[in-house]
Scaffold this motif. Structure first.
Motif, short mmCIF file in Angstrom:
data_model
loop_
_atom_site.label_atom_id
_atom_site.label_comp_id
_atom_site.label_asym_id
_atom_site.label_seq_id
_atom_site.Cartn_x
_atom_site.Cartn_y
_atom_site.Cartn_z
N ALA A 51 -6.35 33.17 43.87
CA ALA A 51 -6.28 32.80 42.44
C ALA A 51 -4.85 32.52 42.03
N ARG A 52 -3.91 33.26 42.61
CA ARG A 52 -2.49 33.03 42.30
C ARG A 52 -2.10 31.59 42.66
N GLY A 53 -2.65 31.10 43.79
CA GLY A 53 -2.35 29.73 44.20
C GLY A 53 -2.91 28.69 43.24
N PRO A 56 -1.98 28.01 36.76
CA PRO A 56 -1.17 26.93 36.20
C PRO A 56 0.32 27.29 36.19
N THR A 57 1.13 26.34 36.52
CA THR A 57 2.57 26.61 36.59
C THR A 57 3.27 26.40 35.25
N ALA A 59 2.05 27.25 32.21
CA ALA A 59 1.51 28.10 31.14
C ALA A 59 2.65 28.85 30.45
N ARG A 60 2.45 29.12 29.17
CA ARG A 60 3.46 29.85 28.39
C ARG A 60 3.53 31.31 28.83
N ILE A 61 2.37 31.89 29.11
CA ILE A 61 2.31 33.28 29.58
C ILE A 61 1.64 33.26 30.95
N HIS A 62 2.27 33.91 31.91
CA HIS A 62 1.77 33.92 33.28
C HIS A 62 1.14 35.27 33.60
N PHE A 63 -0.02 35.21 34.23
CA PHE A 63 -0.66 36.43 34.72
C PHE A 63 0.12 36.91 35.93
N GLN A 64 0.35 38.20 36.03
CA GLN A 64 1.14 38.77 37.12
C GLN A 64 0.25 39.10 38.31
N TYR A 65 -0.08 38.08 39.08
CA TYR A 65 -0.95 38.26 40.25
C TYR A 65 -0.32 39.18 41.29
#
Length: 101
Positions: A51-53, A56-57, A59-65
């Motif tokens: 999912a990390r791959g 979206p690069t 995005a304003r907020i990134h999920f911490q995979y």
């Protein structure tokens, strides 16, 4: 001596060891459940990395995979550590065997 008195030591021995067989059955069931959880966590960790791959690069907020994968690995390692610990039986006090005085 009455015949039932000859069976008394045998009956007491069975009664004394019955909880241990139930405890080992519970122990085995817990180990099976934990092994299954460990396996599922390993699969889930792979899914998180995949999912990390796809994240979206821009995005304003990134999920911490990476943090999630690290936490899952820590939980999996804790379960693996528990499963690999030696199973030490508790000492059992020996039966007297002689009930006459």
């Amino acid at each position: 001596m009455h015949p039932s008195f000859r069976l008394l030591p045998f009956a007491l021995a069975i009664a004394a060891f019955a909880p241990f067989s139930v405890a080992y059955a519970d122990d085995d069931r817990e180990r099976e459940n934990l092994a299954r959880l460990e396996h599922e966590l390993a699969l889930l960790t792979r899914e998180v990395r995949a999912a990390r791959g796809d994240a979206p690069t821009r995005a304003r907020i990134h999920f911490q995979y990476e943090d999630l994968a690290r936490d899952l690995e820590m939980i999996r390692a804790g379960i693996a550590d528990h499963l690999s610990a030696p199973r030490q039986p508790r000492p059992v006090e020996p039966l007297k065997g002689d009930y006459r005085r």
